[in-house]
Design an enzyme around this catalytic site. Structure first.
Site: not given
Ligand SMILES: Cc1cc2nc3c(=O)[nH]c(=O)nc-3n(C[C@H](O)[C@H](O)[C@H](O)COP(=O)(O)OP(=O)(O)OC[C@H]3O[C@@H](n4cnc5c(N)ncnc54)[C@H](O)[C@@H]3O)c2cc1C
Length: 506
Positions: A121, A237, A284, A340, A375
């Site tokens: 990537e 993105h 990016r 993104h 990032r």
């Molecule tokens: C379409 C897309 C593709 C991506 N592809 C990649 C990739 O290939 N590789 C990579 O490294 N990163 C990728 N990313 C970025 C990566 O997915 C995210 O940065 C990462 O998954 C974040 O993980 P997290 O556990 O911090 O939060 P998230 O996975 O966003 O989870 C957040 C959680 O918090 C909960 N929540 C939020 N507020 C509250 C509240 N007030 N009360 C209760 N629950 C709450 C939500 O419901 C959710 O369950 C991508 C992002 C997107 C949007």
């Protein structure tokens, strides 16, 4: 830095907010260390940005690769603002966490010889992106973790339950206020609260982020007095599918460009090479600016017709495109940049502790220092694993086995669902302001206008519309941070201050 206090009498369970990769891994690590926890999530267990991740997880596991090389690429992308120690930890502990995932039964795509398939990537000097189901990495990883955590007797899961406020006593976070899907208003004491609430994309009109990504963690932490940092550094993105009025904007992963797709303008000219010799695989922010300029000049398209075996390698993206009436084997794909990923966030130490006692943060919501101003692609799932693991271990050491299963109790003072009804128009305006004025390119004028518009929207918002007020509040903090940083660096591009300054400006 604050922490959960080591107590001799039993403490309530830690509460983890969010079930993306960071929240699920924290719960898993705590459970493996014998510490029960409560996991609260505002949607279902598998509703998160993590589950939507396409490209994969970066880890130095391939021949000729090393954590040192991965660290060098991460630091280069971060444009001078990453914390080298956080980057060292990310890249050195990453491979072990990926092997943990394999032990738990997560399956990644393999080459015909049985070795893990590693993709290339943007801005990675080696192919090091593990992927699953082609472009369904997040779904595979979250499916695996959700099965383990969901079945673990030490983890209580509260789905469709939103944390609306942190309970704070004498400067210490002591629990959460909850609003459940059926309208119950509750308070839940906690020995520690771990915010794993993910991103902030839904503050913008054009974003790849799921509807749950409304910056709640930043707002909750800021309200409790925790420090936010680097919040002006947002990653746009470059290749979201350009569809009018569709929220979230469907994403075409960078891996498609890694597999040979190129960007062309309306004259069919390959424009990315004019800005950077790495062309479509430049960092990016560079590609996003090139796409934004081409879009403003008449349109930008991704030409994936030259990608071999597109539908086998990227089945999810191909299916999404076909649903939108586009055949990647035949059609050019209209693209535009979309908000993104947030590089900054709630300041933590390298164990996930914030500066407010009892409050921790992991995953995208946190600012560990691993990403600096930009990032590196596929480092965020990795950060979720590595730093959630550290937070889980650290919390387990602090709490030991002395944790009591105290449950939630009714708390009529918690705000309800109804209070935000009728504010959708205000939130839409906020989102339009953020995309127009705090987007890929910013100026003093655009940012000043954004701040003024957000203040006007805040005044128009009823006092009890807490979600709307919280979102506007965070949007205002981002606009102010972007205005204060009078330089261009990483994901923050000021057309009126195009140079990078050598010293820290805020
Ligand atoms: C379409 C897309 C593709 C991506 N592809 C990649 C990739 O290939 N590789 C990579 O490294 N990163 C990728 N990313 C970025 C990566 O997915 C995210 O940065 C990462 O998954 C974040 O993980 P997290 O556990 O911090 O939060 P998230 O996975 O966003 O989870 C957040 C959680 O918090 C909960 N929540 C939020 N507020 C509250 C509240 N007030 N009360 C209760 N629950 C709450 C939500 O419901 C959710 O369950 C991508 C992002 C997107 C949007």
């Amino acid at each position: 830095m604050g922490s959960a206090a080591r107590t001799t009498c039993p403490a309530p369970r830690p509460v983890i907010v969010g079930t993306g990769i960071a929240g699920l891994w924290t719960a898993w690590r705590l459970a493996s260390e014998g510490v029960p926890s409560v996991v609260v999530t505002k949607g279902s267990l598998t509703e998160s940005a993590s589950a939507w991740a396409q490209g994969g997880i970066a880890a130095a596991l391939g021949p000729g690769d090393s954590p040192g090389r991965h660290a060098a690429d991460t630091l280069a992308a971060a444009d001078g603002l990453a914390d080298p120690e956080a980057v060292r930890i990310l890249t050195q502990e990453g491979p072990a966490r990926v092997l943990d995932l394999l032990d738990l039964g997560a399956t990644f795509d393999r080459n015909p010889d049985g070795r893990l398939g590693l993709a290339l990537e943007a801005a990675h000097s080696r192919p090091r992106i593990l992927h699953a189901g082609g472009d369904r990495t997040g779904a595979a990883v979250i499916g695996c973790l959700a099965r383990w955590v969901g079945a673990h007797p030490a983890v209580e899961i509260m789905e469709q339950t939103e944390v609306s406020r942190l309970m704070v006593a004498s400067g210490r976070v002591t629990g959460v206020h909850l609003l459940s899907g059926d309208g119950a208003r509750l308070s839940l004491p906690a020995s520690a609260v771990v915010l794993a609430t993910g991103g902030i994309g839904q503050l913008f009109a054009v974003t790849t982020n799921p509807p749950v990504a409304t910056a709640d963690g930043w707002s909750l932490a800021h309200g409790a007095g925790a420090q936010l940092r680097d919040i002006e550094f947002l990653q746009f993105h470059p290749t979201a599918l350009k569809l009018r009025g569709v929220n979230p904007a469907p994403l075409i992963s960078e891996a498609v460009r890694g597999a040979g797709a190129v960007l062309v303008d309306r004259a069919g000219r390959r424009f990315a090479l004019a800005l950077d010799p790495r062309g479509e695989l430049a960092p990016r922010d560079v590609v996003a600016r090139a796409v934004a300029a081409a879009d403003a000049g008449g349109g930008a398209w991704l030409d994936a017709r030259r990608v071999d075996a597109m539908s086998q390698r990227f089945p999810g993206i191909t299916a999404m495109l076909l649903r939108c009436g586009l055949d990647p084997a035949r059609d050019l794909l209209p693209v535009a940049p979309a908000m993104h990923y947030a590089m900054g966030g709630i300041v933590t130490d390298l164990q996930g502790r914030t500066d407010v006692p009892g409050l921790w943060a992991v995953g995208e919501a946190a600012r560990t220092g691993a990403h600096g101003a930009n990032r590196l692609a596929s480092n965020s799932l990795l950060e979720g694993l590595v730093f959630a693991d550290r937070a889980g271990r650290s919390l387990a050491r602090l709490l030991g086995g002395r944790v009591d299963r105290i449950g939630a109790s009714p708390c009529p003072g918690v705000p309800d669902h109804a209070s935000d009804a009728g504010c959708e128009g205000i939130r839409q305006e906020m989102r339009a302001v953020m995309t127009a004025n705090v987007g890929v390119e910013r100026t003093e004028v655009s940012l000043t206008e954004a701040e003024a518009a957000l203040q006007r929207l805040a005044r128009a918002t009823p006092p009890d519309a807490w979600r709307t007020r919280n979102q506007i509040g965070v949007a205002g903090l981002i606009a102010a941070a972007a205005r204060r940083r009078r330089e261009s660096r990483g994901g923050h591009w000021r057309t009126d201050f195009p140079r990078r300054v050598l010293r820290e400006v805020i």
